[in-house]
Scaffold this active site. Sequence first.
Site, PDB file in Angstrom:
ATOM      1  N   THR B   1       0.849  -1.219   0.000  1.00 20.29           N
ATOM      2  CA  THR B   1       0.000   0.000   0.000  1.00 20.29           C
ATOM      3  C   THR B   1       0.871   1.251   0.000  1.00 20.29           C
ATOM      4  O   THR B   1       1.911   1.275   0.647  1.00 20.29           O
ATOM      5  CB  THR B   1      -0.857   0.033   1.281  1.00 20.29           C
ATOM      6  OG1 THR B   1      -1.599  -1.166   1.359  1.00 20.29           O
ATOM      7  CG2 THR B   1      -1.823   1.215   1.262  1.00 20.29           C
ATOM      8  N   ARG B  29     -11.528  -9.667  -2.854  1.00 26.16           N
ATOM      9  CA  ARG B  29     -11.338  -9.101  -1.499  1.00 26.16           C
ATOM     10  C   ARG B  29     -11.129  -7.602  -1.587  1.00 26.16           C
ATOM     11  O   ARG B  29     -10.351  -7.115  -2.387  1.00 26.16           O
ATOM     12  CB  ARG B  29     -10.127  -9.773  -0.850  1.00 26.16           C
ATOM     13  CG  ARG B  29      -9.853  -9.318   0.590  1.00 26.16           C
ATOM     14  CD  ARG B  29      -8.706  -8.353   0.668  1.00 26.16           C
ATOM     15  NE  ARG B  29      -8.370  -7.990   2.045  1.00 26.16           N
ATOM     16  CZ  ARG B  29      -7.495  -7.043   2.361  1.00 26.16           C
ATOM     17  NH1 ARG B  29      -6.885  -6.399   1.388  1.00 26.16           N
ATOM     18  NH2 ARG B  29      -7.234  -6.741   3.613  1.00 26.16           N
ATOM     19  N   ILE B  30     -11.853  -6.860  -0.750  1.00 27.19           N
ATOM     20  CA  ILE B  30     -11.703  -5.404  -0.681  1.00 27.19           C
ATOM     21  C   ILE B  30     -10.994  -5.076   0.634  1.00 27.19           C
ATOM     22  O   ILE B  30     -11.382  -5.586   1.692  1.00 27.19           O
ATOM     23  CB  ILE B  30     -13.089  -4.707  -0.679  1.00 27.19           C
ATOM     24  CG1 ILE B  30     -13.925  -5.170  -1.887  1.00 27.19           C
ATOM     25  CG2 ILE B  30     -12.929  -3.188  -0.668  1.00 27.19           C
ATOM     26  CD1 ILE B  30     -13.505  -4.652  -3.208  1.00 27.19           C
ATOM     27  N   GLY B  31      -9.990  -4.227   0.603  1.00 29.18           N
ATOM     28  CA  GLY B  31      -9.284  -3.854   1.842  1.00 29.18           C
ATOM     29  C   GLY B  31      -9.713  -2.472   2.293  1.00 29.18           C
ATOM     30  O   GLY B  31     -10.756  -1.946   1.908  1.00 29.18           O
ATOM     31  N   ASP B  32      -8.890  -1.837   3.109  1.00 28.50           N
ATOM     32  CA  ASP B  32      -9.243  -0.515   3.655  1.00 28.50           C
ATOM     33  C   ASP B  32      -8.935   0.618   2.678  1.00 28.50           C
ATOM     34  O   ASP B  32      -9.544   1.682   2.731  1.00 28.50           O
ATOM     35  CB  ASP B  32      -8.469  -0.283   4.959  1.00 28.50           C
ATOM     36  CG  ASP B  32      -6.965  -0.220   4.698  1.00 28.50           C
ATOM     37  OD1 ASP B  32      -6.364  -1.286   4.476  1.00 28.50           O
ATOM     38  OD2 ASP B  32      -6.409   0.886   4.643  1.00 28.50           O
ATOM     39  N   THR B  51      -2.269   2.401   6.319  1.00 31.68           N
ATOM     40  CA  THR B  51      -1.734   1.186   5.717  1.00 31.68           C
ATOM     41  C   THR B  51      -1.585   0.139   6.807  1.00 31.68           C
ATOM     42  O   THR B  51      -1.439   0.483   7.978  1.00 31.68           O
ATOM     43  CB  THR B  51      -0.356   1.440   5.070  1.00 31.68           C
ATOM     44  OG1 THR B  51       0.192   0.199   4.646  1.00 31.68           O
ATOM     45  CG2 THR B  51       0.606   2.114   6.019  1.00 31.68           C
ATOM     46  N   GLY B  52      -1.649  -1.141   6.417  1.00 33.70           N
ATOM     47  CA  GLY B  52      -1.500  -2.198   7.423  1.00 33.70           C
ATOM     48  C   GLY B  52      -2.563  -3.244   7.215  1.00 33.70           C
ATOM     49  O   GLY B  52      -2.988  -3.490   6.081  1.00 33.70           O
ATOM     50  N   GLU B  53      -3.029  -3.850   8.306  1.00 29.21           N
ATOM     51  CA  GLU B  53      -4.026  -4.903   8.193  1.00 29.21           C
ATOM     52  C   GLU B  53      -5.390  -4.303   7.896  1.00 29.21           C
ATOM     53  O   GLU B  53      -6.020  -3.703   8.783  1.00 29.21           O
ATOM     54  CB  GLU B  53      -4.040  -5.726   9.481  1.00 29.21           C
ATOM     55  CG  GLU B  53      -2.774  -6.540   9.601  1.00 29.21           C
ATOM     56  CD  GLU B  53      -2.645  -7.211  10.940  1.00 29.21           C
ATOM     57  OE1 GLU B  53      -1.586  -7.768  11.189  1.00 29.21           O
ATOM     58  OE2 GLU B  53      -3.619  -7.176  11.728  1.00 29.21           O
ATOM     59  N   GLY B  54      -5.802  -4.454   6.642  1.00 32.35           N
ATOM     60  CA  GLY B  54      -7.017  -3.798   6.188  1.00 32.35           C
ATOM     61  C   GLY B  54      -8.213  -4.055   7.073  1.00 32.35           C
ATOM     62  O   GLY B  54      -8.956  -3.136   7.406  1.00 32.35           O
TER      63      GLY B  54
END
Lengths: 200, 131
Positions: B1, B29-32, B51-54
Site C-alpha cells: 500500500t 477481497r476489498i481492503g481498507d 496502511t496495514g491490516e485492512g
Amino acid sequence: MARWAIAIHGGAGVDPNLPEHRQEEAKRVLARCLQVGVDALRGGAPALDVVEAVVRELETDPFFNSGRGSALTRLGTVEMEASIMDGRGRRCGAVSGVSTVKNPVSLARLVMDKSPHSYLAFDGAEEFAREQGLEVVDNSYFITEDNVDTLKLAKEANSILFDYRIPLGGSETCSAQAGSDNHSNGMVMNGLPISIYAPE
Amino acid sequence: TVGCAVVDSNGFTAAATSTGGLMNKMTGRIGDSPLIGSGTYACDVCAVSCTGEGEAIIRSTLARDVAAVMEYRGAGLQEAVDYCVKERLDEGFAGLIAVSGTGEVAYGFNCTGMFRGCATEDGFMEVGIWE
C-alpha cells in the site's frame, strides 16, 4: 497564506530482516516521490493534484505494493484498489478490483470528478476507465518476479500474507511465522489465526 | 500500500491511497485503501492515509477517527494520531501518515516499521523506515 506540508508512505509492517540494500532502495524511492510533491507545492499546485501525482509515482515504481509490484491474489493475478479525497468540500472517489488500469489513483480521481458516484468496482470501474480514455495495460505489467516468489511462499505456508508483515518482536520472516502458527485446518490471515479477527 | 496526504499553501487538504492488497488474498477481497473514512480521509482539519491490516483499519474507521479526535476533542495532529494508533486498532497492526490544515505533519504505527517520508514548507524533510 497557509504553510504547505506533505507526508507519504509505502506501507507499514516491515520485515526487520529487510536487507540493507533494500532499505536504501526504499528510501531512494520515497525521497524521489516526496520531491515530486515538494516541487509541485513550491510551484503552488493544489493539494488534490499533488496527492494524485505522488501516488502515481509510487504506483509506477515496482518497489511498493501498489500498481506495478502489487501483491498477487491466490490465482496469481493483480486486483488493485485506490481512493482519493478532497478536503475541500469532502469530495471523494474510489475504485476496487481493477486489473488493467495503469494508475488506479487516477481512475479514483475520475470517479470523483466525472461520475455521479463515489465508488466503482471491477467491470464497472474497468469500463469507466476506457470511457474516460485512461491508460490501460495487460495484467502482466503489474506482476513482478519477486511477488511470484512471495506468493509461492504464502501458498506453501497456506496463509494470507500481509506484505513484509512481521508481528511485533517476531524475528522470522512472515512466511515462516505463518507456517509455524499455521493450524492444520485453520485459516491464517496476516500470519495470525483467522479466529482473532472479529467477523467482518 | 502507498499513500500521500497534503495541505497546500491555501490551506486546502487532500489524501490518496493505492494498493495491491494482501499476498495470496481471495479474488474479490476489498481492503481498507478504497474505503473513505478507513484508509483515506480529508477535511478542513487534516488529511490521512492508512496502511496495514485492512480488516483492522476498516473496523476502526481509522482515518476518520484521527479527524474526529481533532474535531471533537480539540486534539492536535500528533496527539490524535498517537491516540488512534494506540487505542483504536484492537489487536490489529497498522500505520498512518497525516497532515493538518495548519501545515503540520505526523505519523504513527504499531508494527515493525513503516516506509514513510514527510516535508514542510519551513524546510523540514525526512525519509524513514524504523521507529
